[in-house]
Enzyme design. Structure first.
Site, mmCIF file in Angstrom:
data_model
loop_
_atom_site.group_PDB
_atom_site.id
_atom_site.type_symbol
_atom_site.label_atom_id
_atom_site.label_comp_id
_atom_site.label_asym_id
_atom_site.label_seq_id
_atom_site.Cartn_x
_atom_site.Cartn_y
_atom_site.Cartn_z
ATOM 1 C CE LYS A 1 -3.662 4.802 1.038
ATOM 2 N NZ LYS A 1 -2.222 4.530 0.973
ATOM 3 C CE1 TYR B 1 0.811 7.936 2.511
ATOM 4 C CE2 TYR B 1 1.281 5.673 1.879
ATOM 5 C CZ TYR B 1 0.496 6.591 2.541
ATOM 6 O OH TYR B 1 -0.605 6.154 3.226
ATOM 7 C CG HIS C 1 -4.674 9.806 0.665
ATOM 8 N ND1 HIS C 1 -3.336 9.772 0.368
ATOM 9 C CD2 HIS C 1 -4.756 9.334 1.939
ATOM 10 C CE1 HIS C 1 -2.644 9.311 1.392
ATOM 11 N NE2 HIS C 1 -3.488 9.043 2.370
ATOM 12 C CG ASP D 1 -1.754 1.243 1.362
ATOM 13 O OD1 ASP D 1 -2.941 1.181 0.980
ATOM 14 O OD2 ASP D 1 -1.251 2.282 1.830
#
Length: 262
Positions: free
Chosen positions: A62, A37, A95, A32
């Site tokens: 996401k 990120y 998200h 994931d």
């Protein structure tokens, strides 16, 4: 979708490939990540180098808040796919709902397009509260397959889990260990001692027995292996142990409130 996967939140991109490689070697098959990120490239490198057939892997990413809206969602997805080096993702999530921006319905229409094109195998959301979910359900025939939410013994989200059950939406837990905040709890420590397991393993086992999908994160090889070592058929929490953990709910959030994050 594997019920226990590997999360890479807050893992720097240059450390991500090694962490994901350790996870794959330990037996994880679900990874994931997210655009925000900044480590989709590292995830992609590890997947490509693993030699594991693509159909044995489950990859989630996401859409970030700044990219919500129909056209910008499609562009952002193309960027994520290129960084991952894949031709599809197994699960694509919005998200956050960012309700004040009021773009998540149009964003979901773009996700529907990606599903129809076959580049997204399964569509879902993250951090959606009951009102946000209900609005999507009222405006689309595509029901989110997953809602990924902050969930751990100190924040158990019963109302959301009940709504998920009604609509066959899988509950996926991020921050499943409350960033370690629940691991020193004496109730969990006592259960861990009885089973000869770590506190983290007890909490992950609790999630699994509730039916939650869970994605613990670590960059430490030993911890990565420990977190997936929770499927021993003799390691089962009793009904009394499950109830004792249920009583630990105190509404503790380690992350933002989805109703106010915009």
């Amino acid at each position: 979708m594997p019920q226990l996967g590997f999360g890479v939140f807050q893992v720097p991109d240059d450390e991500t490939a090694a962490a994901v490689t350790h996870a794959l070697e330990a037996g994880y098959r679900s990874v994931d990540t997210a655009a925000i990120y900044g480590n989709e490239t590292g995830v992609g490198r590890a997947l490509a180098a693993s030699g594991i057939p693509r159909d044995e892997l489950f990859v989630t990413t996401k859409l970030w808040n700044a990219d919500q809206g129909y056209d910008s969602t499609l562009r952002a997805f193309d960027d994520s796919l290129a960084k991952l080096g894949l031709d599809h993702v197994d699960l694509y999530l919005i998200h956050w709902p960012t309700p004040a921006r009021d773009l998540y319905v149009d964003t979901w229409k773009a996700v529907e397009t990606l599903v129809a094109d076959g580049r997204v195998r399964t569509a879902g959301v993250s951090n959606f509260q009951p009102a946000h979910l209900q609005r999507l359900l009222d405006s689309s025939d595509l029901v989110p397959a997953v809602n990924q939410i902050e969930l751990h013994p100190a924040l158990q989200q019963r109302e959301l889990r009940e709504l998920h059950a009604v609509h066959s939406i899988a509950t996926e837990a991020w921050s499943p260990l409350a960033q370690g905040a629940v691991l020193a709890d004496p109730v969990i420590a006592a259960i861990a001692a009885r089973h000869g397991k770590s506190a983290a393993q007890v909490v992950l086992r609790w999630h699994l027995q509730l039916g939650n999908v869970v994605i613990p994160k670590s960059v430490t090889p030993g911890r990565i292996r420990e977190n997936i070592d929770v499927f021993d058929p003799e390691f089962v929490l009793s009904d009394a142990e499950m109830r004792s953990i249920e009583r630990l709910d105190r509404g503790l959030r380690t992350g933002p409130d989805p109703d106010t994050l915009n």
